[in-house]
Design an enzyme around this catalytic site. Structure first.
Site, PDB file in Angstrom:
ATOM      1  N   HIS A 126       0.790  -1.227   0.000  1.00 58.91           N
ATOM      2  CA  HIS A 126       0.000   0.000   0.000  1.00 58.91           C
ATOM      3  C   HIS A 126       0.827   1.285   0.000  1.00 58.91           C
ATOM      4  CE1 HIS A 126      -3.871  -1.929   0.361  1.00 58.91           C
ATOM      5  NE2 HIS A 126      -3.458  -2.658   1.396  1.00 58.91           N
ATOM      6  N   GLU A 182      -8.013 -12.147   5.162  1.00 59.52           N
ATOM      7  CA  GLU A 182      -8.778 -10.901   5.067  1.00 59.52           C
ATOM      8  C   GLU A 182      -9.941 -10.985   4.077  1.00 59.52           C
ATOM      9  OE1 GLU A 182      -5.944  -7.895   3.929  1.00 59.52           O
ATOM     10  OE2 GLU A 182      -4.884  -9.241   2.579  1.00 59.52           O
TER      11      GLU A 182
END
Length: 252
Positions: A47, A153
């Site tokens: 990210h 996730e």
């Protein structure tokens, strides 16, 4: 024992460890974070704006200061160069099946004696001390120096969590509560349904488990659930919170 090997040993032993995400692709920022006393850092190449060069310079710094650096990679193609550069291990996003977990583990292992591994061997990398580490020693010791962390996730990952945890080569699971919330259409990672899924993942018995916590969150609640690997905040959040606290104190 190298710092990376010691870190893996501590993870597998489920020692309670504190780390932070690192978002700034610059070695000075890593140097400052290393001095803060964390047990490890997670360089967030998924990210944050890391490339091969900036990741390399940050890993040089982490190794010089003996702080293990896990790298959260954006895709499997990053695995080889990241490990050759001396990372303590990999955090792999969105692991949903034991088959996927096995593929991840193979990326991190040499095909020693025809065993399950596809990592290409480089005897002159930083991980191999630029050729100073004997061939056989590097081949043997590397298996004790790479920590593989699978992120859970997604709904399918939660369904398969026991099988993923039991996959040979997976050292730890890391619960991504934010993506769990998004994938289930929930309001945030403090939602009760997310907490229930998190409890389910943290309670597996075949490997270590951990999660991201917001600064100030009660980590004892998750320790009781089975977590031992904690990533709390990031270099960015620590700068922001420190600055905001200073501003508030100044304004009285």
């Amino acid at each position: 024992m190298t710092p990376n090997a010691k870190f893996k040993q501590r993870v597998v032993a489920r020692e309670r460890l504190l780390g932070a995400f690192h978002k700034t692709p610059h070695p000075i920022a890593v140097e400052v974070m290393a001095l803060a006393g964390f047990d490890f850092l997670v360089l967030d190449a998924e990210h944050a704006p890391f490339d091969r060069t900036t990741l390399d310079s940050c890993l040089i710094t982490s190794r010089a200061l003996n702080i293990p650096a896990i790298v959260r990679i954006p895709d499997p193609s990053w695995a080889l160069n990241t490990l050759d550069a001396g990372a303590a291990g990999l955090m792999i996003p969105h692991v949903e099946t034991p088959e996927q977990a096995a593929e991840v583990a193979q990326l991190c292992k040499y095909a020693k004696g025809g065993g399950p591994g596809v990592r290409g061997f480089a005897g002159t990398s930083r991980a191999a001390a630029y050729g100073l580490r004997p061939f056989a020693e590097h081949l043997e010791e590397t298996q004790h120096e790479v920590t593989i962390i699978a992120q859970i996730e997604d709904p399918k990952g939660v369904e398969n969590v026991q099988a993923i945890a039991a996959t040979p080569g997976i050292d730890a699971l890391f619960v991504g509560r934010a993506d769990l919330a998004v994938s289930h259409g929930l309001s945030g990672f403090f939602d009760e349904e997310v907490s229930a899924m998190t409890d389910r993942c943290l309670s597996v018995e075949t490997c270590a488990t951990g999660l991201y916590c917001a600064p100030g969150e009660d980590t004892a609640r998750w320790t009781d659930a089975g977590a031992s690997l904690f990533v709390v905040g990031s270099d960015h959040s620590l700068i922001l919170s420190g600055g905001k606290d200073l501003r508030a104190a100044f304004d009285g």
